[in-house]
Design a protein around this motif. Structure first.
Motif, PDB file in Angstrom:
ATOM      1  N   VAL A 196       0.876  -1.206   0.081  1.00  0.00           N
ATOM      2  CA  VAL A 196       0.320   0.195  -0.029  1.00  0.00           C
ATOM      3  C   VAL A 196       0.926   1.353   0.089  1.00  0.00           C
ATOM      4  O   VAL A 196       0.450   2.183  -0.530  1.00  0.00           O
ATOM      5  CB  VAL A 196      -0.891   0.006   1.110  1.00  0.00           C
ATOM      6  CG1 VAL A 196      -1.784   1.169   1.426  1.00  0.00           C
ATOM      7  CG2 VAL A 196      -1.972  -1.162   1.305  1.00  0.00           C
ATOM      8  N   ILE A 197       1.916   1.249   1.052  1.00  0.00           N
ATOM      9  CA  ILE A 197       2.874   2.459   0.920  1.00  0.00           C
ATOM     10  C   ILE A 197       3.240   2.642  -0.505  1.00  0.00           C
ATOM     11  O   ILE A 197       3.532   3.733  -1.028  1.00  0.00           O
ATOM     12  CB  ILE A 197       3.910   2.037   2.011  1.00  0.00           C
ATOM     13  CG1 ILE A 197       3.342   2.333   3.355  1.00  0.00           C
ATOM     14  CG2 ILE A 197       4.862   3.262   1.611  1.00  0.00           C
ATOM     15  CD1 ILE A 197       4.356   1.821   4.370  1.00  0.00           C
ATOM     16  N   LEU A 198       3.863   1.534  -1.086  1.00  0.00           N
ATOM     17  CA  LEU A 198       4.609   1.696  -2.345  1.00  0.00           C
ATOM     18  C   LEU A 198       3.638   2.022  -3.451  1.00  0.00           C
ATOM     19  O   LEU A 198       3.971   2.981  -4.447  1.00  0.00           O
ATOM     20  CB  LEU A 198       5.417   0.582  -2.777  1.00  0.00           C
ATOM     21  CG  LEU A 198       6.706   0.338  -1.820  1.00  0.00           C
ATOM     22  CD1 LEU A 198       7.178  -0.978  -2.108  1.00  0.00           C
ATOM     23  CD2 LEU A 198       7.594   1.462  -1.915  1.00  0.00           C
ATOM     24  N   ARG A 199       2.508   1.649  -3.407  1.00  0.00           N
ATOM     25  CA  ARG A 199       1.430   1.920  -4.546  1.00  0.00           C
ATOM     26  C   ARG A 199       1.176   3.265  -4.180  1.00  0.00           C
ATOM     27  O   ARG A 199       0.841   4.202  -5.427  1.00  0.00           O
ATOM     28  CB  ARG A 199       0.341   0.868  -4.277  1.00  0.00           C
ATOM     29  CG  ARG A 199      -0.655   1.206  -5.481  1.00  0.00           C
ATOM     30  CD  ARG A 199      -1.840   0.215  -5.442  1.00  0.00           C
ATOM     31  NE  ARG A 199      -2.735   0.722  -4.156  1.00  0.00           N
ATOM     32  CZ  ARG A 199      -3.051  -0.226  -3.408  1.00  0.00           C
ATOM     33  NH1 ARG A 199      -2.393  -1.542  -3.095  1.00  0.00           N
ATOM     34  NH2 ARG A 199      -3.523  -0.023  -2.228  1.00  0.00           N
ATOM     35  N   GLU A 200       0.762   3.712  -3.102  1.00  0.00           N
ATOM     36  CA  GLU A 200       0.330   5.254  -2.962  1.00  0.00           C
ATOM     37  C   GLU A 200       1.101   6.242  -3.090  1.00  0.00           C
ATOM     38  O   GLU A 200       1.130   7.442  -3.163  1.00  0.00           O
ATOM     39  CB  GLU A 200      -0.502   5.226  -1.758  1.00  0.00           C
ATOM     40  CG  GLU A 200      -1.644   4.356  -1.538  1.00  0.00           C
ATOM     41  CD  GLU A 200      -2.900   4.837  -2.377  1.00  0.00           C
ATOM     42  OE1 GLU A 200      -2.890   6.062  -2.546  1.00  0.00           O
ATOM     43  OE2 GLU A 200      -3.739   4.074  -2.845  1.00  0.00           O
ATOM     44  N   CYS A 201       2.499   5.950  -2.655  1.00  0.00           N
ATOM     45  CA  CYS A 201       3.694   7.088  -2.493  1.00  0.00           C
ATOM     46  C   CYS A 201       4.354   6.911  -3.586  1.00  0.00           C
ATOM     47  O   CYS A 201       5.315   8.024  -3.657  1.00  0.00           O
ATOM     48  CB  CYS A 201       4.119   6.759  -1.140  1.00  0.00           C
ATOM     49  SG  CYS A 201       3.127   6.732   0.106  1.00  0.00           S
ATOM     50  N   LEU A 202       4.712   5.952  -4.320  1.00  0.00           N
ATOM     51  CA  LEU A 202       5.747   5.658  -5.331  1.00  0.00           C
ATOM     52  C   LEU A 202       5.435   5.436  -6.502  1.00  0.00           C
ATOM     53  O   LEU A 202       5.299   6.116  -7.718  1.00  0.00           O
ATOM     54  CB  LEU A 202       6.900   4.798  -4.947  1.00  0.00           C
ATOM     55  CG  LEU A 202       8.111   4.609  -5.780  1.00  0.00           C
ATOM     56  CD1 LEU A 202       8.828   6.087  -5.916  1.00  0.00           C
ATOM     57  CD2 LEU A 202       9.087   3.712  -5.114  1.00  0.00           C
ATOM     58  N   THR A 203       4.754   4.140  -6.836  1.00  0.00           N
ATOM     59  CA  THR A 203       4.573   3.867  -7.938  1.00  0.00           C
ATOM     60  C   THR A 203       3.532   4.458  -8.804  1.00  0.00           C
ATOM     61  O   THR A 203       3.201   4.578 -10.013  1.00  0.00           O
ATOM     62  CB  THR A 203       4.139   2.242  -7.981  1.00  0.00           C
ATOM     63  OG1 THR A 203       2.844   1.974  -7.297  1.00  0.00           O
ATOM     64  CG2 THR A 203       5.281   1.357  -7.553  1.00  0.00           C
ATOM     65  N   PHE A 204       2.332   5.063  -8.085  1.00  0.00           N
ATOM     66  CA  PHE A 204       1.389   5.715  -8.634  1.00  0.00           C
ATOM     67  C   PHE A 204       1.983   6.783  -9.444  1.00  0.00           C
ATOM     68  O   PHE A 204       1.544   7.373 -10.556  1.00  0.00           O
ATOM     69  CB  PHE A 204       0.623   6.527  -7.358  1.00  0.00           C
ATOM     70  CG  PHE A 204      -0.488   7.470  -7.975  1.00  0.00           C
ATOM     71  CD1 PHE A 204      -1.809   7.160  -8.559  1.00  0.00           C
ATOM     72  CD2 PHE A 204      -0.294   8.688  -7.902  1.00  0.00           C
ATOM     73  CE1 PHE A 204      -2.599   8.082  -8.931  1.00  0.00           C
ATOM     74  CE2 PHE A 204      -0.857   9.837  -8.359  1.00  0.00           C
ATOM     75  CZ  PHE A 204      -2.366   9.467  -8.855  1.00  0.00           C
ATOM     76  N   TYR A 205       3.001   7.660  -8.992  1.00  0.00           N
ATOM     77  CA  TYR A 205       3.624   8.785  -9.538  1.00  0.00           C
ATOM     78  C   TYR A 205       4.401   8.282 -10.725  1.00  0.00           C
ATOM     79  O   TYR A 205       4.620   9.049 -11.885  1.00  0.00           O
ATOM     80  CB  TYR A 205       4.406   9.560  -8.461  1.00  0.00           C
ATOM     81  CG  TYR A 205       3.657  10.132  -7.437  1.00  0.00           C
ATOM     82  CD1 TYR A 205       2.717  11.152  -7.642  1.00  0.00           C
ATOM     83  CD2 TYR A 205       3.801   9.633  -6.131  1.00  0.00           C
ATOM     84  CE1 TYR A 205       1.962  11.644  -6.432  1.00  0.00           C
ATOM     85  CE2 TYR A 205       2.967  10.249  -5.079  1.00  0.00           C
ATOM     86  CZ  TYR A 205       2.113  11.112  -5.351  1.00  0.00           C
ATOM     87  OH  TYR A 205       1.294  11.487  -4.228  1.00  0.00           O
ATOM     88  N   ILE A 206       5.220   7.149 -10.446  1.00  0.00           N
ATOM     89  CA  ILE A 206       5.934   6.653 -11.720  1.00  0.00           C
ATOM     90  C   ILE A 206       5.059   6.140 -12.536  1.00  0.00           C
ATOM     91  O   ILE A 206       5.349   6.580 -13.967  1.00  0.00           O
ATOM     92  CB  ILE A 206       6.737   5.376 -11.153  1.00  0.00           C
ATOM     93  CG1 ILE A 206       7.627   5.651 -10.154  1.00  0.00           C
ATOM     94  CG2 ILE A 206       7.406   4.730 -12.355  1.00  0.00           C
ATOM     95  CD1 ILE A 206       8.362   4.394  -9.482  1.00  0.00           C
ATOM     96  N   LYS A 207       3.956   5.635 -12.490  1.00  0.00           N
ATOM     97  CA  LYS A 207       2.929   5.229 -13.626  1.00  0.00           C
ATOM     98  C   LYS A 207       2.600   6.642 -14.324  1.00  0.00           C
ATOM     99  O   LYS A 207       2.026   6.581 -15.537  1.00  0.00           O
ATOM    100  CB  LYS A 207       1.670   4.525 -13.035  1.00  0.00           C
ATOM    101  CG  LYS A 207       2.250   2.967 -12.701  1.00  0.00           C
ATOM    102  CD  LYS A 207       0.996   2.197 -12.267  1.00  0.00           C
ATOM    103  CE  LYS A 207       1.638   0.738 -11.764  1.00  0.00           C
ATOM    104  NZ  LYS A 207       0.206  -0.041 -11.306  1.00  0.00           N
ATOM    105  N   LYS A 208       2.160   7.533 -13.478  1.00  0.00           N
ATOM    106  CA  LYS A 208       1.529   8.640 -14.138  1.00  0.00           C
ATOM    107  C   LYS A 208       2.644   9.265 -15.109  1.00  0.00           C
ATOM    108  O   LYS A 208       2.294   9.958 -16.350  1.00  0.00           O
ATOM    109  CB  LYS A 208       1.104   9.600 -13.227  1.00  0.00           C
ATOM    110  CG  LYS A 208      -0.038   9.267 -12.332  1.00  0.00           C
ATOM    111  CD  LYS A 208      -1.262   9.011 -13.016  1.00  0.00           C
ATOM    112  CE  LYS A 208      -2.489   8.429 -12.404  1.00  0.00           C
ATOM    113  NZ  LYS A 208      -3.662   8.266 -13.329  1.00  0.00           N
ATOM    114  N   GLN A 209       3.837   9.396 -14.535  1.00  0.00           N
ATOM    115  CA  GLN A 209       4.977  10.033 -15.198  1.00  0.00           C
ATOM    116  C   GLN A 209       5.272   8.996 -16.789  1.00  0.00           C
ATOM    117  O   GLN A 209       5.308   9.675 -17.730  1.00  0.00           O
ATOM    118  CB  GLN A 209       6.229  10.235 -14.396  1.00  0.00           C
ATOM    119  CG  GLN A 209       7.369  10.553 -15.487  1.00  0.00           C
ATOM    120  CD  GLN A 209       7.219  11.887 -15.897  1.00  0.00           C
ATOM    121  OE1 GLN A 209       6.269  12.641 -15.600  1.00  0.00           O
ATOM    122  NE2 GLN A 209       8.005  12.575 -16.766  1.00  0.00           N
TER     123      GLN A 209
END
Length: 923
Positions: free
Chosen positions: A552-565
Motif C-alpha cells: 500500500v505504501i509503495l502503491r500510494e507513495c511511489l508507483t502511482f507517480y511513476i505510472k503517471k509519469q
C-alpha cells in the motif's frame, strides 16, 4: 588471589552453577549503582570495570566473580543476561556496520549502513539519557530492566534485520556479489520483513517504525536514479545498482536501439545465494525457455510489474530529446514536455511527503499532486487546502519558498544588485546555514555588507588641506566620493562593488557550531534534501496512525507517480510519432508497396518480370531489375508516395529448396516452351524488396518486420501472377470461339473455375488484408499508450496479414497454403497448355496430351477445393478467424461446391459430369 579449585568444587560445579562454597572475594563485590552504570555503559558500546568485550567469542562478559550483597548469583545472572545480550546485539550491529563502511559500499548498501547506524544511535541514546537521570537518584537493576524494555527488544530486532539483509559471508569478504544483486536482496528482505511487522499491534510499533525507517532510507538511492531516468532520460547509475543497464555498443540512431540499448539484469536464482551467484544480462525482449522472465530479473519485488514500462519511458525521453527539431514551435513544445519545472518536488521528496501523509494522517497525497489528469506543481497543490495543521503540509510549505527563491535568482535575466538571502546559496554555504539569523537581524546587514567596508574611511585632513591650498577648500579627503577617480571611474567602481556583493554577500559571516550537522542541512534541496532528512527524523519519533502494508505504501507513495509519469511520456512519444514523425504515412507507404495497394507503382516492373518468366529468359540480374523498378516508379502516378525513387530496392535471394513445376507432366514441342514450363508459381519468392524507413520509425518497421512484409508480398505476387496468366490465356481462348467442341468447352470451364477462384481469392485479400487489417491497425494505434504498445500493435497487424495470407509458421496453416499454392500452380499449367495449343497444337498427339493435362488440372483442382472447403468449414473454428468464413463464402459462391449442410456437390469429375458441366458454359 583466588585459591585453586578443589576436587569438591569441581564436582559440585556440575550441579550448581556459579554458586561458590568459599566466601566471595571482597574485590569482586560491587554496589547496585555501579552495576547499573556499567550496564548503561555497555549498552552505549563502551567497556567498563565490571563488563568487557570478549573479542574471541564476540560478546560482552561480566567480570568473573561479580556479585552484590542483596542478590544471589543466579538471580544476578538472570537479570544481567538480558542487558549483556542486548549490549552484545548492539555491538555486533556496530561491528557489522563498520565493516560495511570500510569497503566503500554502493549507495543502497551505504544507505542501509547509515540507516542502521542512525537507529543504533537512537537506541543507545536511550541508555545515555538513563545514565544522565542517575544523578541524584538511587537506581536499581530491576527498575532499569523495566525502563529499558524497548531498548532491549529493539537491539535484538535490529540485529535480526542486519543479519537477514547482509549475510555474514559477504561481510567477511568471502563472497563477491554485484551491486545490483545486493541492492535487490536488501530491498526485498526489508520489504518482506515490513510486510510481517505491519500486522503487529499493541504497543510494539517500534519494530514497524524501525523497519520503515531503514526501508525508506535504503529505497531513496534507488528512487533518485529512477527520478533522473523517467524525468530526464539519464541513467545516473555509476554503481550499477539498477535492474537494467546501458548497452554502450548500441547508439541511439541505430535500428536496434529500442530492443538492445538498455538490457535487463538477470539471475538464475530467485533468491540470493551467496555461495553460488550466477548473473546474466539479457535483452529486454528476450525470454528464457521454461522460466518466467519476471523471476529472472534482478529487480525489487515491488517494481517488477512496471519494470519494462520504466525502461521504455527513459528510452522514449531520449528519442524525444535526440530527434532533430526543424521548427521553433516544436523546440518550445519539446522543452515544455521534457523539462521538469523547478518548482516541482523531486520524486524522492514526493515519496517522503506522501509517506508522511499516509502514516501520519491517513491522507492520500495523490489527490493534491494529480489534478485534472496532470501533475501539478507543488506550489499549486497546496493552494486552497485545509491541511495547515498537518505535518506533511508544514514540510511542504517549508520547502516551497526556498524552491521558488532558487528559481527566481537563477532564472532572471537581470542581475539584482541587492543582497539576497535565500535558503540555498551555493557561492557561500554559510549563508544557507545562517539564513534565519540574517533574516531576523536585517538591521545589521550594513555592517556585514562588502560595500560598506570596501572603501577606506574619510581622512581628517581639513586643516592640512587649508594650509596647502591657501584656504581655497575646506573639504577633507573622502574616498567614497570617488577620489582620485573621474565620474566614469566612480560609476564603474560602484557597479563592480555591487556585483561582487550580489555574488558573494556577507563574506564575514561565520555559522555557529552544531554537532553532527548533516550535509542536507548545510546544502538543502539537492537529491538528499532537507525535506527528506526531516521526514526520516520524523519517522524515528512518530506514533503512526496506522501501519499500512508495504504494498500500500509503495502503491500510494511511489508507483502511482511513476505510472503517471510513464503515461505522460507515452502520450508525448505518441504525439511525436503520429504528428511530427508521420508514422501512419510511413506505414501507409509500406502498405501500398508490400500489400500491392498501389497497383500502378509496380505494374510495369511486374509485367516485365512476368514476361521474362513466360519466355524463359534470364532475370537474375539485380542491376537490370532495379533499373526496371526505378523506371516503373518514375512512370507511375503513385511515384510520389516514395521520398525518392531509390528508397525502394529489389534484390534476389538464393532459394534453399529448388522450385520445380508441380504441374505439367507432358513434354512441350519446342525448347522455348520447355524453358517456359520450368517456371513455377514459387519463382517470385526469390524477390526481396527493401524499403528505407526513416529513423526513428525504423524502430517500429525494423528489418524483421520488413521480412514479414516480404513474405506477404511474395504470396500476393503468386496470386497476381496467376491472375496475369489466366487473363492472357483467356484472350487466346477467345480467339478460338468459332469452334465449339466438348474438349474446348471443358478447357474453358476449367479456366473459368480457376479464374473464379483466383479472382475471389484476390478480392478476399484486398478486402481482408488491405482494408480490414489496416482499419484494425489504425484503431490500435489510436488506443496505444506508449511506444512499446505501438510496436505491439504493429506486430499484431503483421501477424494478422500473415495469417490471412497463410504464411505463418504453423503446420495447419502451411497445409492450407500448400493447397492454395497448388491451385495457383494449376493456373500456370493451364496457361502452358493453352500456350502450346495456340502456338502449334495442331498435331493430334500433342492435342491429346493437352486434353489429358486439362483433365489432370480439373481433377486436381476439384481435389484441392474439396480439401480446402472441408478444412476451412469443419477443421477450424471459423468463429475465431472470421476471415476464413469470408474466404469460404467467396470461393463457394452460391454453394457451387458445397451445400449448407457440408456435402460436396462437385465430386471428382468423370466424363459424363464434364460433358454435363460443359453444356452450362455459354460459348
Amino acid at each position: 588471589m583466588e585459591a585453586p579449585k578443589s576436587l569438591i568444587d569441581k564436582i559440585n560445579a556440575q550441579f550448581t552453577t556459579s554458586l561458590h562454597f568459599a566466601s566471595p572475594l571482597p574485590s569482586s563485590r560491587t554496589t547496585e549503582f555501579d552495576l547499573v552504570r556499567g550496564v548503561l555503559q555497555i549498552l552505549q558500546g563502551f567497556s567498563s570495570s565490571l563488563f568487557y568485550w570478549d573479542r574471541i567469542r564476540q560478546r560482552y562478559r561480566p567480570k568473573d566473580g561479580l556479585y552484590v550483597t542483596h542478590l544471589s548469583q543466579t538471580s544476578l545472572c538472570m537479570v544481567l543476561d538480558q542487558f549483556v545480550y542486548s549490549a552484545t546485539c548492539l555491538k555486533l550491529v556496530e561491528i557489522t556496520v563498520g565493516k560495511m563502511q570500510e569497503r566503500s559500499p554502493p549507495p543502497t548498501l551505504r544507505a542501509f549502513a547509515q540507516s542502521v547506524s542512525a537507529w543504533l544511535a537512537k537506541l543507545r541514546d536511550i541508555a545515555s539519557k538513563e545514565e544522565v537521570k542517575m544523578t541524584g537518584t538511587t537506581p536499581t537493576i530491576l527498575g532499569l530492566a523495566s525502563s529499558l524494555t524497548s531498548l532491549c527488544s529493539g537491539a535484538e530486532y535490529l540485529l535480526q534485520i542486519v543479519h537477514g539483509a547482509i549475510p555474514k559471508d559477504y561481510i567477511e569478504g568471502g563472497t563477491r556479489v554485484s551491486s545490483a544483486e545486493m541492492a535487490v536482496h536488501i530491498l526485498n528482505r526489508l520489504y518482506e520483513k515490513l510486510n510481517d511487522a505491519c500486522l503487529v499491534q499493541g504497543g510494539e510499533e517500534d519494530s514497524y517504525r524501525m523497519l520503515l525507517y531503514i526501508f525508506v532510507g535504503c529505497l531513496l538511492p534507488y528512487i533518485e536514479v529512477l527520478d533522473s531516468w523517467i524525468f530526464e532520460g539519464i541513467l545516473d547509475d555509476p554503481f550499477e545498482e539498477m535492474f537494467f543497464y546501458a548497452n554502450k555498443a548500441i547508439a541511439i540512431d541505430e535500428a536496434e536501439f529500442w530492443e538492445k540499448s538498455y538490457l535487463l539484469r538477470s539471475t538464475q536464482h530467485k533468491k540470493l545465494n551467496m555461495a553460488h551467484v550466477t548473473l546474466k544480462k539479457i535483452p529486454v525482449s528476450s525470454k528464457t525457455k521454461g522460466q518466467n522472465e519476471r523471476d529472472l530479473m534482478v529487480c525489487p519485488l515491488f517494481l517488477k510489474d512496471i519494470a519494462k514500462e520504466i525502461i521504455s519511458a527513459g528510452k522514449s525521453l531520449q528519442l524525444i530529446q535526440h530527434v532533430p527539431i526543424t521548427s521553433s514551435s516544436a523546440l518550445v513544445s519539446r522543452h515544455d514536455d521534457t523539462k521538469r519545472c523547478m518548482t516541482q518536488l523531486s520524486l524522492s521528496e514526493i515519496f517522503c511527503l506522501s509517506l508522511t501523509a499516509l502514516i501520519g494522517h491517513g491522507d492520500h497525497m495523490s489527490q493534491f499532486f494529480w489534478q485534472n489528469d496532470k501533475i501539478v506543481s507543488a506550489s499549486e497543490s497546496c493552494v486552497g487546502t485545509s491541511c495547515s495543521e498537518k505535518i506533511w503540509y508544514k514540510f511542504l510549505v517549508d520547502g516551497l519558498p526556498a524552491k521558488r527563491e532558487c528559481v527566481n535568482v537563477n532564472g532572471e535575466n537581470e542581475i539584482s544588485l541587492e543582497p539576497v538571502v535565500t535558503s540555498f546559496c551555493p557561492e557561500n554555504p554559510t549563508i544557507t546555514v545562517c539564513q534565519k539569523l540574517l533574516q531576523a537581524n536585517t538591521g545589521e546587514w550594513n555592517t556585514l555588507n562588502l560595500s560598506n567596508n570596501y572603501i577606506l574611511p574619510p581622512l581628517n585632513d581639513e586643516e592640512l588641506r587649508k594650509a596647502i591650498f591657501d584656504g581655497t577648500t575646506s573639504n577633507g579627503t573622502n574616498y567614497a566620493s570617488g577620489f582620485p577617480f573621474g565620474d566614469s571611474e566612480i560609476v564603474h567602481s560602484r557597479h563592480g562593488i555591487k556585483v561582487v556583493e550580489a555574488l558573494f554577500p556577507f563574506p564575514t559571516v561565520l555559522p555557529s557550531f552544531k554537532e553532527d550537522l548533516l550535509i542536507s542541512e548545510l546544502l538543502p534541496f539537492q537529491k538528499n534534501s532537507t525535506l527528506v532528512s526531516k521526514v526520516l527524523s520524523w519517522i524515528q519519533t512518530v506514533e503512526p496512525k496506522s501501519t499500512p502494508l508495504p504494498v500500500v505504501i509503495l502503491r500510494e507513495c511511489l508507483t502511482f507517480y511513476i505510472k503517471k509519469q510513464v503515461d505522460n511520456i507515452g502520450s508525448q512519444i505518441l504525439s511525436k510519432l503520429l504528428r511530427d514523425w508521420k508514422l501512419m504515412d510511413e506505414l501507409g507507404v509500406l502498405r501500398d508497396v508490400y500489400l500491392l495497394g498501389s497497383g500502378d507503382l509496380l505494374q510495369h516492373f511486374l509485367v516485365v518480370v512476368f514476361k521474362k518468366l513466360d519466355k524463359g529468359e534470364s532475370w537474375d540480374d539485380d542491376f537490370e531489375l532495379n533499373t526496371v523498378l526505378q523506371e516503373s516508379i518514375r512512370n507511375s502516378a503513385d511515384g510520389t508516395l516514395l521520398s525518392s525513387p531509390d528508397s525502394l530496392v529489389v534484390s534476389l535471394t538464393k532459394m534453399d529448396v529448388q522450385q520445380t513445376s508441380t504441374s505439367s507432366s507432358f513434354v512441350a514441342s519446342s525448347p522455348r516452351k520447355a524453358r517456359a514450363q520450368t517456371s513455377g508459381i514459387n519463382d517470385l519468392d526469390s524477390l526481396k524488396f527493401t524499403y528505407k524507413v526513416s529513423w526513428p520509425l525504423e524502430l517500429i518497421a525494423n528489418a524483421e518486420a520488413l521480412n514479414k512484409y516480404n513474405q506477404v508480398m511474395n504470396f500476393l505476387l503468386r496470386v497476381k501472377r496467376a491472375k496475369f496468366v489466366l487473363d492472357k490465356a483467356r484472350r487466346w481462348m477467345w480467339k478460338e470461339r468459332g469452334t465449339t467442341t466438348v474438349n474446348r468447352k471443358h478447357r474453358w470451364l476449367v479456366e473459368q473455375k480457376l479464374l473464379h477462384f483466383v479472382d475471389a481469392f484476390h478480392q478476399y485479400v484486398m478486402d481482408r488484408v488491405y482494408h480490414s487489417a489496416w482499419s484494425e491497425l489504425c484503431e490500435g494505434m489510436a488506443a496505444a499508450g506508449s511506444l512499446d504498445e505501438v510496436i505491439q500493435v504493429h506486430e499484431a497487424y503483421l501477424l494478422s496479414i500473415q495469417r490471412q495470407c497463410f504464411v505463418v509458421p504453423d503446420k495447419l496453416w502451411a497445409l492450407i497454403a500448400s493447397r492454395i499454392n497448388s491451385i495457383l500452380g494449376l493456373a500456370l499449367d493451364l496457361y502452358s497448355v493453352q500456350q502450346t495449343l495456340s502456338s502449334g497444337g495442331t498435331v493430334a498427339a500433342i492435342k491429346a496430351r493437352c486434353h489429358k493435362e486439362v483433365d489432370r488440372i480439373d481433377k486436381q483442382f476439384d481435389d484441392c477445393m474439396a480439401f480446402l472447403l472441408r478444412v476451412l468449414s469443419f477443421k477450424l473454428n471459423v468463429g475465431q478467424f472470421p476471415h476464413l468464413a469470408d474466404l469460404v463464402t467467396r470461393i463457394n459462391y452460391n454453394n457451387f461446391y458445397m451445400s449448407d449442410t457440408g456435402n460436396l456437390i462437385t465430386a471428382p469429375a468423370s466424363d459424363s459430369v464434364k460433358f454435363k458441366l460443359a453444356k452450362t458454359v455459354s460459348v
